[in-house]
Design a protein around this motif. Structure first.
Motif, PDB file in Angstrom:
ATOM      1  N   VAL A   1      44.279   1.986  72.877  1.00 52.34           N
ATOM      2  CA  VAL A   1      44.186   3.032  74.044  1.00 52.34           C
ATOM      3  C   VAL A   1      43.602   3.270  74.045  1.00 52.34           C
ATOM      4  O   VAL A   1      42.681   4.480  73.017  1.00 52.34           O
ATOM      5  N   ILE A   2      42.489   3.984  74.988  1.00 55.64           N
ATOM      6  CA  ILE A   2      41.397   4.376  75.098  1.00 55.64           C
ATOM      7  C   ILE A   2      41.179   5.416  76.303  1.00 55.64           C
ATOM      8  O   ILE A   2      42.250   4.790  77.827  1.00 55.64           O
ATOM      9  N   ALA A   3      41.118   6.573  76.101  1.00 52.97           N
ATOM     10  CA  ALA A   3      41.836   7.661  76.587  1.00 52.97           C
ATOM     11  C   ALA A   3      39.774   8.318  76.934  1.00 52.97           C
ATOM     12  O   ALA A   3      39.523   9.195  75.944  1.00 52.97           O
ATOM     13  N   LYS A   4      39.190   8.406  78.037  1.00 46.71           N
ATOM     14  CA  LYS A   4      38.375   9.112  78.260  1.00 46.71           C
ATOM     15  C   LYS A   4      38.345  10.876  78.928  1.00 46.71           C
ATOM     16  O   LYS A   4      39.499  10.593  79.441  1.00 46.71           O
ATOM     17  N   ASN A   5      36.942  11.545  78.952  1.00 47.35           N
ATOM     18  CA  ASN A   5      37.420  12.851  79.709  1.00 47.35           C
ATOM     19  C   ASN A   5      38.323  13.681  78.933  1.00 47.35           C
ATOM     20  O   ASN A   5      39.508  14.947  79.262  1.00 47.35           O
ATOM     21  N   ALA A   6      38.112  13.316  77.555  1.00 48.78           N
ATOM     22  CA  ALA A   6      39.368  14.035  76.771  1.00 48.78           C
ATOM     23  C   ALA A   6      38.357  15.367  75.597  1.00 48.78           C
ATOM     24  O   ALA A   6      37.976  16.047  75.502  1.00 48.78           O
ATOM     25  N   LEU A   7      38.429  16.272  77.359  1.00 51.01           N
ATOM     26  CA  LEU A   7      37.942  17.993  77.087  1.00 51.01           C
ATOM     27  C   LEU A   7      38.406  18.765  76.232  1.00 51.01           C
ATOM     28  O   LEU A   7      37.871  20.332  75.985  1.00 51.01           O
ATOM     29  N   PHE A   8      39.943  18.718  76.360  1.00 55.84           N
ATOM     30  CA  PHE A   8      40.521  19.678  75.070  1.00 55.84           C
ATOM     31  C   PHE A   8      40.110  19.626  73.378  1.00 55.84           C
ATOM     32  O   PHE A   8      40.634  20.594  73.275  1.00 55.84           O
ATOM     33  N   PHE A   9      38.684  18.533  73.566  1.00 54.41           N
ATOM     34  CA  PHE A   9      38.001  18.472  72.496  1.00 54.41           C
ATOM     35  C   PHE A   9      37.150  19.885  72.054  1.00 54.41           C
ATOM     36  O   PHE A   9      37.022  20.164  71.171  1.00 54.41           O
ATOM     37  N   THR A  10      36.688  20.292  73.341  1.00 58.32           N
ATOM     38  CA  THR A  10      35.764  21.529  73.342  1.00 58.32           C
ATOM     39  C   THR A  10      35.764  22.377  73.717  1.00 58.32           C
ATOM     40  O   THR A  10      37.170  22.719  73.912  1.00 58.32           O
ATOM     41  N   GLY A  11      35.149  23.738  74.355  1.00 61.00           N
ATOM     42  CA  GLY A  11      35.955  24.672  74.142  1.00 61.00           C
ATOM     43  C   GLY A  11      35.532  24.708  75.906  1.00 61.00           C
ATOM     44  O   GLY A  11      35.150  25.599  76.724  1.00 61.00           O
TER      45      GLY A  11
ATOM     46  N   VAL B   1      35.137  11.639  74.542  1.00 60.31           N
ATOM     47  CA  VAL B   1      34.500  13.355  75.085  1.00 60.31           C
ATOM     48  C   VAL B   1      33.519  13.331  76.086  1.00 60.31           C
ATOM     49  O   VAL B   1      32.230  12.957  74.781  1.00 60.31           O
ATOM     50  N   ASP B   2      32.634  13.910  77.205  1.00 56.98           N
ATOM     51  CA  ASP B   2      31.379  13.564  77.357  1.00 56.98           C
ATOM     52  C   ASP B   2      31.299  15.373  76.907  1.00 56.98           C
ATOM     53  O   ASP B   2      31.009  15.522  77.745  1.00 56.98           O
ATOM     54  N   ALA B   3      30.156  15.539  75.540  1.00 60.07           N
ATOM     55  CA  ALA B   3      30.011  16.384  75.422  1.00 60.07           C
ATOM     56  C   ALA B   3      28.976  16.596  74.235  1.00 60.07           C
ATOM     57  O   ALA B   3      29.145  15.607  73.676  1.00 60.07           O
ATOM     58  N   ASP B   4      28.032  17.158  73.834  1.00 61.40           N
ATOM     59  CA  ASP B   4      27.682  16.963  73.112  1.00 61.40           C
ATOM     60  C   ASP B   4      28.226  17.432  71.357  1.00 61.40           C
ATOM     61  O   ASP B   4      27.610  17.028  70.398  1.00 61.40           O
ATOM     62  N   LYS B   5      29.998  17.880  71.156  1.00 61.16           N
ATOM     63  CA  LYS B   5      29.368  18.435  70.295  1.00 61.16           C
ATOM     64  C   LYS B   5      31.130  19.086  70.418  1.00 61.16           C
ATOM     65  O   LYS B   5      31.928  19.198  72.090  1.00 61.16           O
ATOM     66  N   LEU B   6      31.535  19.148  69.735  1.00 61.02           N
ATOM     67  CA  LEU B   6      33.879  19.685  69.341  1.00 61.02           C
ATOM     68  C   LEU B   6      33.485  20.685  69.482  1.00 61.02           C
ATOM     69  O   LEU B   6      32.653  21.363  68.429  1.00 61.02           O
ATOM     70  N   ASP B   7      34.377  21.434  69.145  1.00 60.59           N
ATOM     71  CA  ASP B   7      35.101  22.902  69.091  1.00 60.59           C
ATOM     72  C   ASP B   7      35.768  22.824  68.352  1.00 60.59           C
ATOM     73  O   ASP B   7      37.097  23.147  67.939  1.00 60.59           O
ATOM     74  N   GLU B   8      34.593  23.238  67.082  1.00 58.70           N
ATOM     75  CA  GLU B   8      35.518  22.908  65.872  1.00 58.70           C
ATOM     76  C   GLU B   8      36.217  24.007  64.908  1.00 58.70           C
ATOM     77  O   GLU B   8      36.892  24.723  64.166  1.00 58.70           O
ATOM     78  N   ARG B   9      36.199  25.287  66.076  1.00 59.01           N
ATOM     79  CA  ARG B   9      37.027  26.480  65.840  1.00 59.01           C
ATOM     80  C   ARG B   9      38.776  25.773  66.244  1.00 59.01           C
ATOM     81  O   ARG B   9      39.833  26.515  65.293  1.00 59.01           O
TER      82      ARG B   9
END
Length: 339
Positions: free
Chosen positions: A79-89, A120-128
């Protein structure tokens, strides 16, 4: 965990239930996802054992419901899910609700017949975030970062081996210079060169110059390299080719100014003790571009670079105000750079 280790684990039959792919190298991301599919799902099963979702339009619940549903006529499902922005800030513009707590619960007891790949279309994840910490602990977060200079050369060599061709000495550096170190473009141009030379053929620097399609940005980068090496005839030839291609002189000026600005930034950061890899992260440039710009910048002092940028600013004003003919003004500037 890096993507190479993750890919090796999948090949050896040690896949994880969840992968979160993030970072700037989109081509490597897609390669990794295809590797997972190739290793785990038979070709004739992929139409019903591989699902794709866009989380800007679909809820996380739907993705997890799919993952928890037994696969149809297959041992596993992906199952592939793109635009998972909830992992970022980043602030999400979508109104789709995502219940992250359910994903946390799923991570504690995932099914053994499904693999979820979040993109995730982002350089990094929100580790908080609690979910990101949990994914890091389970080694499910896979960064896809720009390849280092050495990694990029090895990557090209491996691709050439697959096509059954080789590069003459020094040609890989020219190939990267002409393509801009973008993996998608590198792949396309390497395929073209390989088909041209045929099996067991050798790709030469001369052939790269003849066949590789260069963007205006890359032509300016090459032009700058010729200027630094005091090969002004070559530099002017590239400049005139750009004009023949209907490139606007002011655009060329801005690209030249950007390159001098990068040289200046790199020189300043190098004096502060930064490595080239650290500088790449600081200024948002590819490590190979930093390497080349660093080498180009050695021919100039900080004062010289600042002065050239000031001259370009003045030339930009004179070109836009009609005080100097654009192409002529820029050509004279190119001729005066080494002095």
């Amino acid at each position: 965990m890096d993507y190479k280790t993750a890919a090796k684990g999948i090949t050896q039959g040690n896949s994880l239930p969840i992968y979160v792919c993030y970072g700037t190298e989109k081509y490597l991301q897609q390669e990794f996802i295809q590797h997972v599919i190739d290793k785990l799902i038979e070709p004739d099963q992929r139409s019903f054992a591989v699902s794709r979702y866009d989380l800007s339009e679909t809820s996380l619940d739907t993705v997890l419901d799919d993952a928890e549903t037994m696969p149809f006529l297959a041992d596993k499902k992906i199952v592939i899910a793109k635009n998972a922005l909830f992992f970022t800030g980043a602030k999400e513009s979508t109104k789709v609700e995502h219940r992250i707590e359910r994903l946390l619960e799923y991570l504690k007891s995932p099914v053994d017949y499904a693999i979820i790949i979040f993109v995730v279309d982002a350089d990094k994840l929100d580790e908080r975030k609690k979910i990101v910490k949990a994914l890091k602990e389970s080694q499910s977060a896979i960064p896809f970062l720009p390849l280092s200079v050495d990694e990029l050369s090895r990557w090209i060599s491996r691709r050439a081996d697959k096509w059954g061709v080789t590069f003459e000495d020094g040609a890989i550096d020219k190939f990267i210079l002409y393509t801009g170190a973008q993996l998608q473009i590198l792949t396309s141009e390497l395929e073209k060169l390989s088909l041209f030379v045929g099996p067991n053929g050798c790709i030469t620097g001369e052939l790269i110059g003849q066949l590789v399609v260069r963007s205006a940005e890359q032509n300016v980068f090459i032009l700058m390299d010729e200027i630094v090496k005091q090969r002004l005839d070559n530099a002017l030839s590239i400049f005139h080719d750009l004009l023949k291609q209907k490139e606007e002189p002011i655009k060329i000026l801005l690209l030249i100014a950007r390159q001098f600005r990068i040289m200046l930034q790199i020189k300043e950061l190098e004096q502060q003790g930064y490595s080239q890899q650290q500088i790449a992260g600081q200024i948002g440039a590819h490590p190979y571009a930093v390497k080349l710009a660093s080498e180009q910048g050695r021919s100039y002092s900080l004062a010289k670079l600042s002065g050239l940028l000031s001259q370009l600013g003045d030339l930009d004003y004179r070109m836009k105000s009609g005080k100097v003919e654009k192409a002529l003004g820029l050509e004279l500037f190119i001729l005066e750079i080494p002095s």
